[in-house]
Scaffold this motif. Sequence first.
Motif, short mmCIF file in Angstrom:
data_model
loop_
_atom_site.label_atom_id
_atom_site.label_comp_id
_atom_site.label_asym_id
_atom_site.label_seq_id
_atom_site.Cartn_x
_atom_site.Cartn_y
_atom_site.Cartn_z
N ARG A 109 65.84 27.53 -38.87
CA ARG A 109 65.94 26.60 -40.00
C ARG A 109 64.55 26.05 -40.34
O ARG A 109 64.33 24.84 -40.34
CB ARG A 109 66.89 25.44 -39.65
CG ARG A 109 68.28 25.86 -39.21
CD ARG A 109 69.06 26.57 -40.30
NE ARG A 109 69.44 25.69 -41.37
CZ ARG A 109 70.60 25.02 -41.40
NH1 ARG A 109 71.46 25.17 -40.42
NH2 ARG A 109 70.89 24.25 -42.41
N ARG A 115 64.53 17.67 -40.51
CA ARG A 115 65.79 16.95 -40.63
C ARG A 115 66.62 17.05 -39.36
O ARG A 115 67.32 16.12 -38.99
CB ARG A 115 66.57 17.52 -41.81
CG ARG A 115 67.92 16.86 -42.00
CD ARG A 115 68.68 17.48 -43.15
NE ARG A 115 70.01 16.91 -43.26
CZ ARG A 115 70.95 17.39 -44.06
NH1 ARG A 115 70.72 18.44 -44.81
NH2 ARG A 115 72.14 16.83 -44.11
N TYR A 116 66.51 18.18 -38.68
CA TYR A 116 67.31 18.37 -37.47
C TYR A 116 66.54 17.99 -36.20
O TYR A 116 67.10 17.42 -35.27
CB TYR A 116 67.75 19.84 -37.37
CG TYR A 116 68.68 20.26 -38.48
CD1 TYR A 116 70.05 20.07 -38.36
CD2 TYR A 116 68.19 20.82 -39.65
CE1 TYR A 116 70.91 20.44 -39.38
CE2 TYR A 116 69.05 21.19 -40.67
CZ TYR A 116 70.41 21.01 -40.53
OH TYR A 116 71.25 21.37 -41.55
N GLU A 611 78.97 24.85 -38.50
CA GLU A 611 77.72 24.19 -38.86
C GLU A 611 76.75 25.13 -39.56
O GLU A 611 75.84 24.69 -40.26
CB GLU A 611 77.06 23.60 -37.61
CG GLU A 611 77.85 22.45 -36.99
CD GLU A 611 77.21 21.95 -35.70
OE1 GLU A 611 76.14 22.47 -35.34
OE2 GLU A 611 77.80 21.07 -35.05
N GLY A 882 68.75 12.54 -42.23
CA GLY A 882 68.05 12.94 -41.02
C GLY A 882 67.40 11.82 -40.25
O GLY A 882 66.52 12.06 -39.44
N GLN A 916 75.66 15.66 -37.00
CA GLN A 916 75.80 16.56 -38.14
C GLN A 916 77.26 16.79 -38.49
O GLN A 916 77.64 16.88 -39.66
CB GLN A 916 75.10 17.90 -37.85
CG GLN A 916 74.90 18.78 -39.07
CD GLN A 916 74.15 18.07 -40.18
OE1 GLN A 916 73.12 17.46 -39.95
NE2 GLN A 916 74.67 18.14 -41.39
#
Length: 931
Positions: A109, A115-116, A611, A882, A916
């Motif tokens: 990603r 963001r993660y 996800e 995030g 998430q």
Amino acid sequence: MAVVPPGASSKFRPPKPVGQWVPRTRLTDVLRADSGWRLALIHAPAGFGKSTLAAQWMDLLASQGRTTVWLSLDRDDNNTVWFLSHLLEAIGRAKAGFDDELQQLLEERPDDAERYVIPALINAIDEGGQDVVIALDDWHLVTDKRTLNVTERLLDAGGTHLSFIITSRTRSGLPLGRLMVRNQLVEVDAVSLRFDQAESQSFLVDLNRLDLGGEDVASLYRTTEGWIAALQLVSLSLRDHSEASAFIERLSGGHQSIGEYLAENVFNTLEPDVLNFLLTSSVPERLCAGLASALSGVEQGQSMLEQVQARDLFLQPLDEDGTWYRYHHLFEGYLRRRLDRDYPGRVRELHLTAAHWYSDNGFPSDAVDHALAAGDIDFAVEIVESRAMWLVEHSSMATLLALVGKIPADRVPGQARLQMAIAWANTLLHLAAEAQGALDQAETVMPSDATLSDDDRFELGVESLVVQSCIDMYGDNVSRIGELDEKCFAQAGRLRPWIVSVGANLSTFKKIHDGQYELGLEQQLWANRFHDQVSGPFSNVYGHCFAGLAAYALLDMDQVEKQFALAVELGRRHAGRHSHAARLAGAMMGQLLYERGALDKAERLLEETHELGSEGGVVDFMISTFATLARIKELRGDSSKAAEILDEGDAVADSLGLSRLKLVINLERVQLGLKSRTFQPGLAPVPVVHGTPGQRLEGLAETSYQIFLTTQIRSALADAAPADGTTPEHLATVEKARYLLDRAAAYTGPRAELHARILLAAALQQAGLHSEAEETLLPALNTCCRLDLVRPVLDGGVACSELVRSISEELRLGTANYDYHPNLGSFLSLLIRLDLNTAVNGGTSRGLSGGRQQHGGPRRASVPEPALSQREQTILLLIDKGRSNREIALELHLGINTVKWYLKNLFSSLGVSGRQACVDEARRRDLLKQA
């Protein structure tokens, strides 16, 4: 012996003193006196001892029980994914048990990694409860805005357990104003870094053992103004001067003139071979014995490095083993200027030598930098091309694209191999448009690429077909895959194993949807030797999944379980539990577990795959994810969540143009009793004539057509009332169900036949043809009993539940006059018990029959939407952006424990277990729109 990469040593360890350091007590006391600092910034020009002070500070903090993390930055850290990867590795080296799977997430990603990763990083440190100090050395080398923003965010929201020491030649790129207002900044500049007279005395006399009186030391201190690099040059010069006072008296001028004079003075005393070694080895940022030997021509590179270090010639070790070194920045700059002045023609040659050494030893990023510094763009391209497919096979697509980003943009389009690698990377990142663009460009330039041999063009031609077929497969199109038999497999010996491995998976996928399941399994058996030669897990995981799908169609359940288990284990072992490969395999295993009634385990696996969203693999994986997960939510009594999952699947189908997925979503809506959205699959009408299956439709069209027929039959069963007698409407539905069974038996194998038989039995029962319904269902019951499959029957609906009860009663009374499996009685009792449990727990007693509840059975439990407070809605929005727990607390002026309490309530209200999943669930329920 293999050379350990610089990234495995020098980037993650502070510099060590060659002998002893001058204690900077007055500066360490500054740090000790201020307990609330978030950032300690050390900034000054080269030669002022910034890294040395940072290393001494880190020793002090480690002695206080803090976890210390060191990261030496270089220009590659302007790539944010690489910066985060280096940062995570540095923390992982210092903090055992840190989440390694974040590294894989970075590769998969790259566009939204912050963001993660950032919230997870902040939360992990915050919840660990131990103070962590991260030193970022040479911050001035980072200029990329995205990387600057990441660091700024860590400084702003890192929490009380996270702090930074940063060394830099400038003050730029840091939120100094905000930190200063919050009283969280400790700053040391060039004035503070200079040695005072006592430190100068300690350095010159105590450490370097120079015979200097107090006046000489004071004079040197005044002349150099405590500039540490100049004092070090003085100490080297004075070793061979008998008249120290006279020499000191001659020194005058600014720092630069002092530096140049002293460097020249030191150089004039060196032997020619040492001087040559210093000049030639100054080209790279870091040195090891092999690289130094290649550059200087000296065979004993390690011995020369140790000799230079022993003579205090500004060579600093970068690891405890003495493998990697670097010159002091000031001295390095002088060496390079002198090299360029005295031997201008050698600089390019040395950069090329360094590029070749780095390339041969597996350091592509450094190799590309030196090739470009030498002006040899072709070699830089060659380096990236040589490494590209290894990165693809190891799912390191973001790293590959970052390497490509170093090549001048105008040179990338003309490179066929490079464009092919870019096409692979984007294909595996599910970026179809970018993949197609790169592939088209590769095919355009292939004929004119003079670097390609005939064998190269053959391989690239086949590879192009494989990539195109892979892009098509993700789009649920198998029209070109048939060409692989002749163009790929017949000449597999001329191709790289990766090409054949992926090609075999594509061919297996097509054979599955052509109804050639045995051939698909044979294809995978043939391909195993190629899968085993591929270094990464991705194609092997797909191979096991596709073999499992072929076996599933044949109802060879032992083989199904074996293949899916191998896929899950392989993905997790090579790439981590939450890796893309592992989660795709989890979708297949989740489907199997669901059909065997292990709902809890199935739900966990399918939630993880869910996800991935639109990156959830081929359509078959997405069907398992969206359709099966929706069924599980329905069985939990949560119809709203089931509907939202289907809506999400429908949106993915629309965005990617996946008509087969859209058909399945439509069917699931009917089975859940939801309003069906009209969707025609674009197939020519086929006359329904019982007794003959008619002509098989080509490829995926046959599967799609049977899904469409199933939807029509399910919808008719849902709309029709139970019959007192057989009506024309019932008979029409029965005939359509017979026709579906004929086609399934003829074209799509035992599993499709099993489901079609159950559906026909339901249609017959609803039409009042009870005896024929029992006779039709019994073979399916025997099969499910033998294979331990409970959900196919339970999902057959109310009519099937009635048949199960009547057959069970006949077996109990001994009135059954047909052959049945010896364990059928206990199996039917299990089905009845599970059906009742579903009703009690809020699901439906009709299984998932399709349509509204009929003739008075228990109804689906109503699940109200959670009533969220304004605060909870605001926190939901911040999670979606995030934000870490710490950032949310700061923004809303809450305590960190209060935020955790809100999150716990949100997770409970929405029935999820992670951040998430919480956001995804809130979005499916439209709760984010309320905030």
